[in-house]
Scaffold this motif. Structure first.
Motif, mmCIF file in Angstrom:
data_model
loop_
_atom_site.group_PDB
_atom_site.id
_atom_site.type_symbol
_atom_site.label_atom_id
_atom_site.label_comp_id
_atom_site.label_asym_id
_atom_site.label_seq_id
_atom_site.Cartn_x
_atom_site.Cartn_y
_atom_site.Cartn_z
ATOM 1 N N GLN A 13 0.829 -1.214 0.000
ATOM 2 C CA GLN A 13 0.000 0.000 0.000
ATOM 3 C C GLN A 13 0.860 1.259 0.000
ATOM 4 N N VAL A 14 1.934 1.219 0.798
ATOM 5 C CA VAL A 14 2.805 2.403 0.851
ATOM 6 C C VAL A 14 3.480 2.616 -0.517
ATOM 7 N N THR A 15 3.942 1.516 -1.123
ATOM 8 C CA THR A 15 4.584 1.655 -2.446
ATOM 9 C C THR A 15 3.594 2.236 -3.450
ATOM 10 N N LEU A 16 2.372 1.738 -3.380
ATOM 11 C CA LEU A 16 1.353 2.207 -4.321
ATOM 12 C C LEU A 16 1.073 3.709 -4.135
ATOM 13 N N ILE A 17 0.991 4.127 -2.882
ATOM 14 C CA ILE A 17 0.741 5.556 -2.628
ATOM 15 C C ILE A 17 1.920 6.382 -3.148
ATOM 16 N N ASP A 18 3.126 5.900 -2.864
ATOM 17 C CA ASP A 18 4.317 6.650 -3.276
ATOM 18 C C ASP A 18 4.366 6.808 -4.796
ATOM 19 N N VAL A 19 4.173 5.686 -5.480
ATOM 20 C CA VAL A 19 4.230 5.720 -6.937
ATOM 21 C C VAL A 19 3.078 6.568 -7.497
ATOM 22 N N SER A 20 1.897 6.433 -6.896
ATOM 23 C CA SER A 20 0.746 7.193 -7.415
ATOM 24 C C SER A 20 0.969 8.691 -7.253
ATOM 25 N N ILE A 21 1.573 9.079 -6.127
ATOM 26 C CA ILE A 21 1.760 10.526 -5.935
ATOM 27 C C ILE A 21 2.824 11.057 -6.880
ATOM 28 N N ALA A 22 3.860 10.255 -7.135
ATOM 29 C CA ALA A 22 4.849 10.692 -8.137
ATOM 30 C C ALA A 22 4.138 10.857 -9.481
ATOM 31 N N PHE A 23 3.302 9.868 -9.808
ATOM 32 C CA PHE A 23 2.589 9.928 -11.090
ATOM 33 C C PHE A 23 1.696 11.172 -11.154
ATOM 34 N N LEU A 24 0.982 11.442 -10.050
ATOM 35 C CA LEU A 24 0.112 12.626 -10.010
ATOM 36 C C LEU A 24 0.925 13.909 -10.127
ATOM 37 N N ALA A 25 2.099 13.926 -9.468
ATOM 38 C CA ALA A 25 2.930 15.134 -9.547
ATOM 39 C C ALA A 25 3.348 15.381 -10.995
ATOM 40 N N GLY A 26 3.626 14.286 -11.717
ATOM 41 C CA GLY A 26 3.958 14.430 -13.141
ATOM 42 C C GLY A 26 2.771 14.991 -13.908
ATOM 43 N N LEU A 27 1.597 14.561 -13.496
ATOM 44 C CA LEU A 27 0.367 15.009 -14.150
ATOM 45 C C LEU A 27 0.134 16.504 -13.912
ATOM 46 N N LEU A 28 0.750 17.025 -12.869
ATOM 47 C CA LEU A 28 0.662 18.461 -12.620
ATOM 48 C C LEU A 28 1.782 19.201 -13.349
ATOM 49 N N ILE A 29 3.016 18.730 -13.164
ATOM 50 C CA ILE A 29 4.162 19.535 -13.599
ATOM 51 C C ILE A 29 4.388 19.477 -15.107
ATOM 52 N N ILE A 30 4.266 18.296 -15.713
ATOM 53 C CA ILE A 30 4.561 18.219 -17.156
ATOM 54 C C ILE A 30 3.532 19.053 -17.938
ATOM 55 N N PRO A 31 2.223 18.875 -17.699
ATOM 56 C CA PRO A 31 1.286 19.769 -18.390
ATOM 57 C C PRO A 31 1.546 21.241 -18.047
ATOM 58 N N ALA A 32 1.922 21.541 -16.779
ATOM 59 C CA ALA A 32 2.181 22.946 -16.419
ATOM 60 C C ALA A 32 3.321 23.522 -17.255
ATOM 61 N N MET A 33 4.312 22.690 -17.572
ATOM 62 C CA MET A 33 5.420 23.177 -18.409
ATOM 63 C C MET A 33 4.918 23.564 -19.792
ATOM 64 N N TYR A 34 4.029 22.743 -20.334
ATOM 65 C CA TYR A 34 3.521 23.029 -21.680
ATOM 66 C C TYR A 34 2.574 24.222 -21.666
ATOM 67 N N VAL A 35 1.863 24.407 -20.540
ATOM 68 C CA VAL A 35 1.014 25.595 -20.411
ATOM 69 C C VAL A 35 1.915 26.837 -20.415
ATOM 70 N N ALA A 36 3.027 26.738 -19.669
ATOM 71 C CA ALA A 36 3.956 27.871 -19.632
ATOM 72 C C ALA A 36 4.510 28.137 -21.028
ATOM 73 N N GLN A 37 4.791 27.049 -21.754
ATOM 74 C CA GLN A 37 5.313 27.204 -23.117
ATOM 75 C C GLN A 37 4.289 27.914 -24.008
ATOM 76 N N ALA A 38 3.020 27.519 -23.837
ATOM 77 C CA ALA A 38 1.955 28.163 -24.639
ATOM 78 C C ALA A 38 1.861 29.648 -24.294
ATOM 79 N N GLN A 39 2.333 30.004 -23.099
ATOM 80 C CA GLN A 39 2.293 31.422 -22.714
ATOM 81 C C GLN A 39 3.579 32.152 -23.065
#
Ligand code: PFF
Length: 448
Positions: free
Chosen positions: A253-279
């Protein structure tokens, strides 16, 4: 659970604390940055495989050592030893992990201090003090010293209160906050122009890159750092788990939470980079490499927030508070390793041990801040690229080669009667004996 030494009062408490240790700057800063610099989705794919196939088995080894020993890392490893040389070896491995945790904390506290100061910047700007706000985001000796010290004092404050009242209570408060903040930020960034392009880069792997050696090394290092392996931390957290709990499922369960949060953080930061690029913010150089590299969160994201007007102040504040919380639930675990050792092996009182060791690590942080240009990377490299993999590998060797198979089984069976008939028991012992040490050693040697 030894009453006198404290322990987690509930399964939820342990999961929040261990996930709190695992989820940190490594997930929200390190993982997205590595993903962006290593071919996007290909890195994500390799990371997921390595996290479950190599880091999880090694994580289970450390939890088991601790739960069996019911003590700090050195004592727990020594309880598994059968002769004098094994006891010496146990001391080296356990104490090495404690030193690794202290070294990691000494540089981690500096980075966490930056997160705190970046969280204050939007607040100061909201009140109209734009010039004063610059001090919080510009590199300076005074700012680094003040915020590193503040962050360390927060860490000391929590650890002084002990396992249940400090680590567990604060992890239970902070981890849900972190998940809520992260989700709100993702929803917001997804609604902006450019986000879908980022999503594509994040989720469509370029399979030709999957076997790239550098990518494999970075992904394995990231997975070990993320699960706090090779630092004595998961041994000590394991020692605070009740014998009634099913370790195999708790670890998963702990591994799953850790991996999921890393995945979610990517879901925030990578799109945010492209949003910044669009700006109009430049993100990638002509050769496709990241312009800002590891500074991503301090350059690209603030310029994205700046483009959002007043709303950006709130989003920026939320983001850096998120980072600070993530760092704090990790830093407390790093301090607990050395503190538990001092309390249990040298009979020190907990509050005293926490204060002295915390301040000692702060002195080391100050030395790093004073020589930041070469010491920050050096200490990070020694502790995470050398210390963690070596100690994690030696823990696997301990469990696989020194501990008797029957004793391991007896320990895992507590809270999990049926484990002998599960896939876990059919694969894991063999895995921990051969696959984990060999794979870690191979990647480590290659990285040299
Ligand atoms: N796992 C933490 C992160 O991903 O940021 C970092 C960490 C915590 C490393 C505790 C080592 C440690 F002992």
């Amino acid at each position: 659970m030894g009453v006198s030494r404290g322990g987690f009062s509930s399964r939820f408490g342990f999961i929040m604390a261990a996930a709190g240790s695992a989820v940190g700057l490594g997930n929200i800063w390190g993982f997205p940055t590595q993903t962006a610099s290593n071919g996007g989705a290909a890195f994500v794919l390799v990371y997921l495989v390595l996290a479950f196939c190599l880091a999880y088995p090694a994580f289970m080894a450390e939890l088991l050592i601790g739960r069996y020993g019911q003590a700090n890392a050195v004592t727990s490893l020594q309880k598994m030893s059968h002769n004098l040389w094994q006891k010496r070896f146990a001391f080296m491995v356990g104490f090495g992990g404690i030193i690794a945790a202290a070294l990691i904390l000494s540089f981690y506290g500096i980075l966490a201090g930056w997160m705190m100061s970046f969280a204050i910047d939007p607040v100061v700007r909201l009140f109209g003090f734009n010039d004063a706000a610059q001090w919080f985001v510009n590199q300076s000796l005074a700012r680094n010293l003040i915020f590193t010290a503040l962050f360390m004092l927060l860490t000391i404050f929590i650890i002084r209160r002990g396992v249940e009242d400090g680590i567990e209570k604060w992890s239970k408060r902070l981890m849900p906050m972190l998940i809520i903040l992260l989700t709100v930020l993702i929803i917001y960034v997804m609604s902006l122009e450019g986000a879908s392009e980022g999503l594509k880069a994040y989720l469509q792997p370029d399979l030709s890159r999957v076997f790239d050696a550098d990518l494999l090394i970075s992904a394995l290092g990231q997975a070990f750092f993320s699960l706090s392996l090779g630092t004595s931390v998961m041994i000590i957290y394991g020692s605070y788990i009740s014998k009634k709990e099913n370790l195999v499922s708790l670890g998963a369960q702990v591994t799953l939470i850790d991996v999921s949060i890393a995945f979610l953080a990517g879901l925030l930061i990578i799109p945010a980079m492209y949003v910044a690029q669009a700006q109009g913010v430049a993100i990638f150089a002509e050769d496709g490499s990241l312009i800002s590299g590891s500074n991503l969160v301090f350059t690209v994201l603030p310029s994205l927030f700046d483009g959002m007007g007043v709303m950006g102040l709130f989003v920026g504040f939320a983001f850096f508070v998120l980072m600070t919380i993530a760092a704090l639930t990790s830093s407390i675990s790093m301090l607990e390793g050395p503190v538990s050792y001092a309390v249990e092996r040298h009979d020190m009182e907990r509050t005293k041990a926490t204060t002295y060791i915390g301040l000692g690590i702060l002195v080391l942080s100050i030395i790093i801040v004073l020589n930041i240009s070469f010491m920050l990377d050096l200490v990070a490299m020694i502790s995470t690229q050398y210390g963690q993999p070596i100690i994690a590998m030696l823990c696997c060797v301990f469990v696989g080669w020194i501990w008797y198979r029957n004793s391991i089984l007896a320990e895992i069976k507590q809270g999990n009667d049926d484990v002998e008939n599960t896939l876990f028991w059919k694969i894991w012992p063999w895995y921990i004996k051969f696959v984990c040490p060999t794979a870690i050693a191979a990647v480590f040697i290659h990285s040299l």
